[in-house]
Write a protein that holds these residues in place. Sequence first.
Motif, PDB file in Angstrom:
ATOM      1  N   ARG A 105      75.466 105.456   0.103  1.00  0.00           N
ATOM      2  CA  ARG A 105      74.553 104.539  -0.323  1.00  0.00           C
ATOM      3  C   ARG A 105      75.282 103.286  -0.917  1.00  0.00           C
ATOM      4  NH1 ARG A 105      71.618 107.333  -3.520  1.00  0.00           N
ATOM      5  NH2 ARG A 105      73.157 107.341  -5.311  1.00  0.00           N
ATOM      6  N   ALA A 106      76.460 103.845  -1.516  1.00  0.00           N
ATOM      7  CA  ALA A 106      77.279 102.535  -2.106  1.00  0.00           C
ATOM      8  C   ALA A 106      78.014 101.876  -1.028  1.00  0.00           C
ATOM      9  CB  ALA A 106      78.309 102.959  -3.189  1.00  0.00           C
ATOM     10  N   VAL A 107      78.160 102.440  -0.008  1.00  0.00           N
ATOM     11  CA  VAL A 107      79.083 101.653   1.206  1.00  0.00           C
ATOM     12  C   VAL A 107      78.206 100.604   1.764  1.00  0.00           C
ATOM     13  CG1 VAL A 107      79.619 101.844   3.476  1.00  0.00           C
ATOM     14  CG2 VAL A 107      80.686 103.428   1.854  1.00  0.00           C
ATOM     15  N   ARG A 108      76.716 100.952   1.732  1.00  0.00           N
ATOM     16  CA  ARG A 108      75.768  99.853   2.276  1.00  0.00           C
ATOM     17  C   ARG A 108      75.900  98.401   1.406  1.00  0.00           C
ATOM     18  NH1 ARG A 108      72.720 100.450   7.060  1.00  0.00           N
ATOM     19  NH2 ARG A 108      72.596 102.565   7.682  1.00  0.00           N
ATOM     20  N   LEU A 109      76.394  98.516   0.229  1.00  0.00           N
ATOM     21  CA  LEU A 109      76.594  97.340  -0.575  1.00  0.00           C
ATOM     22  C   LEU A 109      77.523  96.429  -0.024  1.00  0.00           C
ATOM     23  CD1 LEU A 109      76.443  98.979  -4.231  1.00  0.00           C
ATOM     24  CD2 LEU A 109      74.632  97.791  -2.926  1.00  0.00           C
ATOM     25  N   VAL A 110      78.533  96.897   0.753  1.00  0.00           N
ATOM     26  CA  VAL A 110      79.625  95.980   1.508  1.00  0.00           C
ATOM     27  C   VAL A 110      78.854  95.416   2.938  1.00  0.00           C
ATOM     28  CG1 VAL A 110      81.870  95.889   2.250  1.00  0.00           C
ATOM     29  CG2 VAL A 110      81.390  97.240   0.447  1.00  0.00           C
ATOM     30  N   PRO A 111      78.723  94.318   2.916  1.00  0.00           N
ATOM     31  CA  PRO A 111      77.981  93.795   3.943  1.00  0.00           C
ATOM     32  C   PRO A 111      78.709  94.148   5.485  1.00  0.00           C
ATOM     33  CG  PRO A 111      78.269  91.865   2.531  1.00  0.00           C
ATOM     34  CD  PRO A 111      78.939  93.100   1.974  1.00  0.00           C
TER      35      PRO A 111
ATOM     36  N   PHE B 288      84.348  95.179  -1.466  1.00  0.00           N
ATOM     37  CA  PHE B 288      84.718  96.705  -2.062  1.00  0.00           C
ATOM     38  C   PHE B 288      85.391  96.642  -3.122  1.00  0.00           C
ATOM     39  CE2 PHE B 288      86.698 100.868  -2.184  1.00  0.00           C
ATOM     40  CZ  PHE B 288      86.048 101.435  -1.387  1.00  0.00           C
ATOM     41  N   ASP B 289      86.399  95.968  -3.418  1.00  0.00           N
ATOM     42  CA  ASP B 289      87.237  95.934  -4.526  1.00  0.00           C
ATOM     43  C   ASP B 289      86.657  95.093  -5.756  1.00  0.00           C
ATOM     44  OD1 ASP B 289      89.363  96.885  -3.170  1.00  0.00           O
ATOM     45  OD2 ASP B 289      90.287  94.962  -2.755  1.00  0.00           O
ATOM     46  N   HIS B 290      85.672  94.395  -5.378  1.00  0.00           N
ATOM     47  CA  HIS B 290      84.596  93.723  -6.481  1.00  0.00           C
ATOM     48  C   HIS B 290      83.327  94.319  -6.700  1.00  0.00           C
ATOM     49  CE1 HIS B 290      87.838  90.898  -5.851  1.00  0.00           C
ATOM     50  NE2 HIS B 290      87.799  90.506  -7.031  1.00  0.00           N
ATOM     51  N   CYS B 291      83.135  95.444  -6.266  1.00  0.00           N
ATOM     52  CA  CYS B 291      81.856  96.170  -6.120  1.00  0.00           C
ATOM     53  C   CYS B 291      81.799  96.899  -7.303  1.00  0.00           C
ATOM     54  CB  CYS B 291      81.449  96.937  -4.849  1.00  0.00           C
ATOM     55  SG  CYS B 291      79.878  97.632  -4.731  1.00  0.00           S
ATOM     56  N   ASP B 292      80.923  96.976  -8.140  1.00  0.00           N
ATOM     57  CA  ASP B 292      80.672  97.849  -9.479  1.00  0.00           C
ATOM     58  C   ASP B 292      80.719  99.396  -9.074  1.00  0.00           C
ATOM     59  OD1 ASP B 292      80.941  95.855 -11.134  1.00  0.00           O
ATOM     60  OD2 ASP B 292      78.680  95.773 -11.497  1.00  0.00           O
ATOM     61  N   ALA B 293      80.107  99.643  -7.905  1.00  0.00           N
ATOM     62  CA  ALA B 293      79.876 100.920  -7.451  1.00  0.00           C
ATOM     63  C   ALA B 293      81.247 101.817  -7.145  1.00  0.00           C
ATOM     64  CB  ALA B 293      79.188 101.065  -6.216  1.00  0.00           C
ATOM     65  N   PHE B 294      82.526 100.953  -6.741  1.00  0.00           N
ATOM     66  CA  PHE B 294      83.498 101.494  -6.643  1.00  0.00           C
ATOM     67  C   PHE B 294      84.416 101.472  -7.743  1.00  0.00           C
ATOM     68  CE2 PHE B 294      81.796 100.473  -2.331  1.00  0.00           C
ATOM     69  CZ  PHE B 294      81.544 101.722  -1.927  1.00  0.00           C
ATOM     70  N   ALA B 295      84.391 100.762  -8.882  1.00  0.00           N
ATOM     71  CA  ALA B 295      85.106 100.321 -10.103  1.00  0.00           C
ATOM     72  C   ALA B 295      85.965 101.410 -10.435  1.00  0.00           C
ATOM     73  CB  ALA B 295      84.295  99.758 -11.101  1.00  0.00           C
ATOM     74  N   ASP B 296      85.237 102.741 -10.443  1.00  0.00           N
ATOM     75  CA  ASP B 296      86.238 103.798 -10.890  1.00  0.00           C
ATOM     76  C   ASP B 296      87.338 104.345 -10.261  1.00  0.00           C
ATOM     77  OD1 ASP B 296      84.645 105.082  -8.960  1.00  0.00           O
ATOM     78  OD2 ASP B 296      83.660 106.516 -10.323  1.00  0.00           O
ATOM     79  N   GLY B 297      87.498 103.903  -9.131  1.00  0.00           N
ATOM     80  CA  GLY B 297      88.560 104.264  -8.344  1.00  0.00           C
ATOM     81  C   GLY B 297      88.622 105.503  -7.325  1.00  0.00           C
ATOM     82  N   ALA B 298      87.040 106.102  -7.394  1.00  0.00           N
ATOM     83  CA  ALA B 298      86.939 107.596  -6.778  1.00  0.00           C
ATOM     84  C   ALA B 298      86.810 107.313  -5.330  1.00  0.00           C
ATOM     85  CB  ALA B 298      85.737 108.112  -7.325  1.00  0.00           C
ATOM     86  N   VAL B 299      87.005 106.094  -4.776  1.00  0.00           N
ATOM     87  CA  VAL B 299      86.952 105.739  -3.297  1.00  0.00           C
ATOM     88  C   VAL B 299      87.803 104.789  -2.895  1.00  0.00           C
ATOM     89  CG1 VAL B 299      85.439 105.166  -1.307  1.00  0.00           C
ATOM     90  CG2 VAL B 299      84.244 106.148  -3.298  1.00  0.00           C
ATOM     91  N   SER B 300      88.807 105.328  -1.849  1.00  0.00           N
ATOM     92  CA  SER B 300      89.612 104.190  -1.617  1.00  0.00           C
ATOM     93  C   SER B 300      89.875 104.201  -0.008  1.00  0.00           C
ATOM     94  CB  SER B 300      91.175 104.898  -1.963  1.00  0.00           C
ATOM     95  OG  SER B 300      91.468 106.150  -1.471  1.00  0.00           O
ATOM     96  N   TYR B 301      90.497 103.166   0.404  1.00  0.00           N
ATOM     97  CA  TYR B 301      90.478 102.805   1.947  1.00  0.00           C
ATOM     98  C   TYR B 301      91.965 102.272   2.079  1.00  0.00           C
ATOM     99  CZ  TYR B 301      90.338  97.996  -0.050  1.00  0.00           C
ATOM    100  OH  TYR B 301      90.547  96.809  -0.646  1.00  0.00           O
ATOM    101  N   THR B 302      92.181 102.155   3.718  1.00  0.00           N
ATOM    102  CA  THR B 302      93.564 101.812   3.944  1.00  0.00           C
ATOM    103  C   THR B 302      92.928 100.690   4.959  1.00  0.00           C
ATOM    104  OG1 THR B 302      94.321 104.019   4.285  1.00  0.00           O
ATOM    105  CG2 THR B 302      95.338 102.098   5.702  1.00  0.00           C
ATOM    106  N   LEU B 303      93.932  99.459   4.386  1.00  0.00           N
ATOM    107  CA  LEU B 303      93.500  98.129   5.001  1.00  0.00           C
ATOM    108  C   LEU B 303      94.516  98.050   6.273  1.00  0.00           C
ATOM    109  CD1 LEU B 303      91.783  95.842   4.862  1.00  0.00           C
ATOM    110  CD2 LEU B 303      93.329  94.611   3.281  1.00  0.00           C
ATOM    111  N   GLY B 304      94.027  97.678   7.266  1.00  0.00           N
ATOM    112  CA  GLY B 304      94.671  97.292   8.471  1.00  0.00           C
ATOM    113  C   GLY B 304      95.126  96.120   8.606  1.00  0.00           C
ATOM    114  N   PRO B 305      95.851  95.666   9.754  1.00  0.00           N
ATOM    115  CA  PRO B 305      96.307  94.138   9.904  1.00  0.00           C
ATOM    116  C   PRO B 305      95.221  93.391   9.648  1.00  0.00           C
ATOM    117  CG  PRO B 305      97.048  95.722  11.628  1.00  0.00           C
ATOM    118  CD  PRO B 305      96.134  96.508  10.798  1.00  0.00           C
ATOM    119  N   GLU B 306      95.420  91.986   9.482  1.00  0.00           N
ATOM    120  CA  GLU B 306      94.374  91.064   9.442  1.00  0.00           C
ATOM    121  C   GLU B 306      93.927  90.804  10.742  1.00  0.00           C
ATOM    122  OE1 GLU B 306      94.693  86.993   7.592  1.00  0.00           O
ATOM    123  OE2 GLU B 306      95.953  88.000   6.096  1.00  0.00           O
TER     124      GLU B 306
END
Length: 184
Positions: free
Chosen positions: A75-81, A22-40
């Motif tokens: 559509r962009a979310v589908r770029l993340v396996p 997600f962090d390295h996907c060009d579709a999300f490079a502008d920071g318009a979409v954010s997520y909360t990462l949980g525990p490993e």
Amino acid sequence: MPEWSFTLLVNQPLTAEQADAFDHCDAFADGAVSYTLGPENPGDHARVPDSGALEELSCDIDAPTLLDAVAQVARAVRLVPGLRAVGVRYDDIVTLEEAAQRCGRELSRQREEFTGFPDPEPGTGGTEFYSWRKIAEWLARVGDDVPETPPDLLVADRALRLADALEGADVPPGTLRALGLPVN
């Protein structure tokens, strides 16, 4: 072009690998979409105070319509396996600008002009936030026919939920056509 703020629901909390993609996907490079990462450890997700937030993406998207904005992120979310959109919602708490966008009407910052207009929600700090539900109720009282949930949001949410339900399902093409759904 208007900016649309909404919450996109995804099929699972992001794994560390998905977050990296997600962090390295060009579709999300502008920071318009954010997520909360949980525990490993996925087993610890239930212990996160607001574990539902792990399956949500906060979105602020420039697009002609809300439906276009949701479709763009889905559509962009589908770029993340392994990740896909499964629903969408508006949050109840809004700024006056967001409320104006939802109702298609100017809502003056001079609230005293509007008899009975809801007060800001308590404890929101410097920026004033309002309850959309209360504003929609007020709009109905003054004669504006504004649905609590905009049609674009209903269409987007139902389409994403249907796509999720059909993911991996064995539904014959004839049945899909009979239901009025397109078949490739």
